[in-house]
Design a protein around this motif. Structure first.
Motif, PDB file in Angstrom:
ATOM      1  N   LYS A   1      -1.055   0.396   4.425  1.00 44.82           N
ATOM      2  CA  LYS A   1      -0.324   0.175   3.986  1.00 44.82           C
ATOM      3  C   LYS A   1       0.976   1.633   3.297  1.00 44.82           C
ATOM      4  O   LYS A   1       0.785   2.089   2.950  1.00 44.82           O
TER       5      LYS A   1
ATOM      6  N   CYS B   1      -2.076   4.369  -4.112  1.00 49.72           N
ATOM      7  CA  CYS B   1      -2.857   2.796  -3.629  1.00 49.72           C
ATOM      8  C   CYS B   1      -4.200   2.705  -4.317  1.00 49.72           C
ATOM      9  O   CYS B   1      -4.891   3.127  -4.366  1.00 49.72           O
TER      10      CYS B   1
ATOM     11  N   THR C   1      -2.694   4.624   4.291  1.00 43.47           N
ATOM     12  CA  THR C   1      -1.725   4.553   3.720  1.00 43.47           C
ATOM     13  C   THR C   1      -0.720   5.614   4.071  1.00 43.47           C
ATOM     14  O   THR C   1      -1.416   6.840   4.609  1.00 43.47           O
TER      15      THR C   1
END
Length: 279
Positions: free
Chosen positions: A138, A147, A182
Motif C-alpha cells: 500500500k 493505512c 506500506t
C-alpha cells in the motif's frame, strides 16, 4: 539540551512536542559523527519557534548534513525518497521485492494467483525454505496519510480466498500468513486487526526496530531516489528501467552512459552511491 517544550506541526497536521532525541537518532542513523550531529542540533535549536513544521526542521537538517557530506544527506532523506518512488505504487512493489531478494527470498512481482472465488493479482510473492508468502503493498505518495483498518481487512479477504484455493490444490509449498507493507504508518486499529487475524504488517517504523527503515539501513538497500546528485528526470528514467536500488548501479554504469552523464559527474554519482551503500 532542552527543547523548551516547543510544539511543532507534523505533515498530518497533528501538533506534537518537539523531541531533540528523535532528531538526534535520525541524524545518527546516517552514520554522521557525534560532533556533526551535535553541531546540527545546536543550529536547529537556535532556529526553533512555536508551530514550526517538521518539513522546515527536516529541510534545515538536510541542508546542514549536505554541507558536510552529500551521502549523509542522502541517507537522511530516506523517508522522503521512498515517497519519490511514486506517483504509482509499482516502483515501491519492485523495491519491496528487491529487499526480500537480498534477504534470501526468490520473488515475483505482479503474479496472478487463483482464489477459490476469483483470481487475484498479487503485488509480490516470495519463496523461501519451502514456503510461499503473498505480499500486498500500500503505497502513499503524500506524507501524513496512514493505512487504516480497511486496508488489512480488504487484503485479508483476498488472502483467505487465495489460501482456500491453494490448500485445496495441495501445492508443494506451504502458504504462510500474508503480509501488508506500506511506506507510511498503520493506525492502531489496523495493527490490532493484523495481530488478530494473523497478517504480518510492515510499515516505516513497525514492527519496532524491524520496520522498513530498519531493514533498509541494516541491508544497505537504499532506493535510487535518495541520491542528491541524480536529477528527478534521471531518477524517473532509472525507475522506468526497473532500476530501484542504488547498489544496482554499482559496477554497472550502463544506464548513466545511456543518459549521457559526463565522466566527471558519473564518477561523483558512483562515489556517492558507493558511500550510501556502505554498511
Amino acid at each position: 539540551m532542552s527543547d523548551n517544550s516547543i510544539y511543532i506541526i507534523k505533515s498530518s497536521g497533528e501538533k506534537v512536542k518537539f523531541s531533540f532525541e528523535k532528531l538526534r537518532k535520525s541524524l545518527k542513523r546516517t552514520g554522521a559523527e557525534h560532533d556533526t550531529v551535535e553541531s546540527i542540533l545546536r543550529v536547529v535549536k537556535d532556529e526553533l519557534y512555536e508551530g514550526i513544521s517538521t518539513k522546515e526542521i527536516y529541510n534545515r537538517a538536510f541542508a546542514l548534513l549536505k554541507k558536510k557530506k552529500s551521502y549523509l544527506a542522502s541517507k537522511y532523506k530516506l523517508k522522503k525518497a521512498i515517497y519519490e518512488l511514486g506517483p504509482t505504487g509499482y516502483p515501491f512493489e519492485r523495491f519491496i521485492s528487491a529487499i526480500l531478494t537480498y534477504s534470501g527470498y526468490k520473488t515475483q512481482v505482479g503474479r496472478i494467483l487463483q482464489g477459490k472465488c476469483v483470481a487475484h493479482e498479487i503485488d509480490v510473492i516470495a519463496f523461501k525454505n519451502g514456503e510461499a508468502t503473498v505480499i500486498e503493498c500500500k503505497f502513499h505518495s503524500e506524507e501524513g496519510l496512514k493505512c487504516n483498518v480497511k486496508v488489512p481487512l480488504y487484503i485479508n479477504s483476498r488472502y483467505l480466498d487465495v489460501k482456500a484455493h491453494w490448500d485445496s490444490k495441495k501445492m508443494d509449498k506451504t502458504l504462510t500468513p500474508g503480509w501488508v507493507v506500506t511506506n507510511t504508518r498503520f493506525t492502531e486499529d489496523a495493527i490490532q486487526y493484523g495481530k488478530c487475524c494473523g497478517l504480518y504488517l510492515l510499515s516505516w517504523d513497525y514492527p519496532k526496530d524491524d520496520g522498513l527503515k530498519d531493514r533498509i539501513d541494516r541491508l544497505g538497500l537504499y532506493p535510487i531516489t535518495v541520491s542528491t546528485l541524480l536529477t528527478n528526470r534521471e531518477k524517473q528514467f532509472l525507475l522506468s528501467r526497473e532500476v530501484v536500488l542504488c547498489r544496482e548501479l554499482i559496477g554497472d554504469a550502463f544506464y548513466l552512459d545511456h543518459l549521457g552523464v559526463s565522466q566527471t559527474r558519473k564518477e561523483k554519482i558512483l562515489n556517492e552511491i558507493n558511500q550510501i551503500c556502505i554498511r
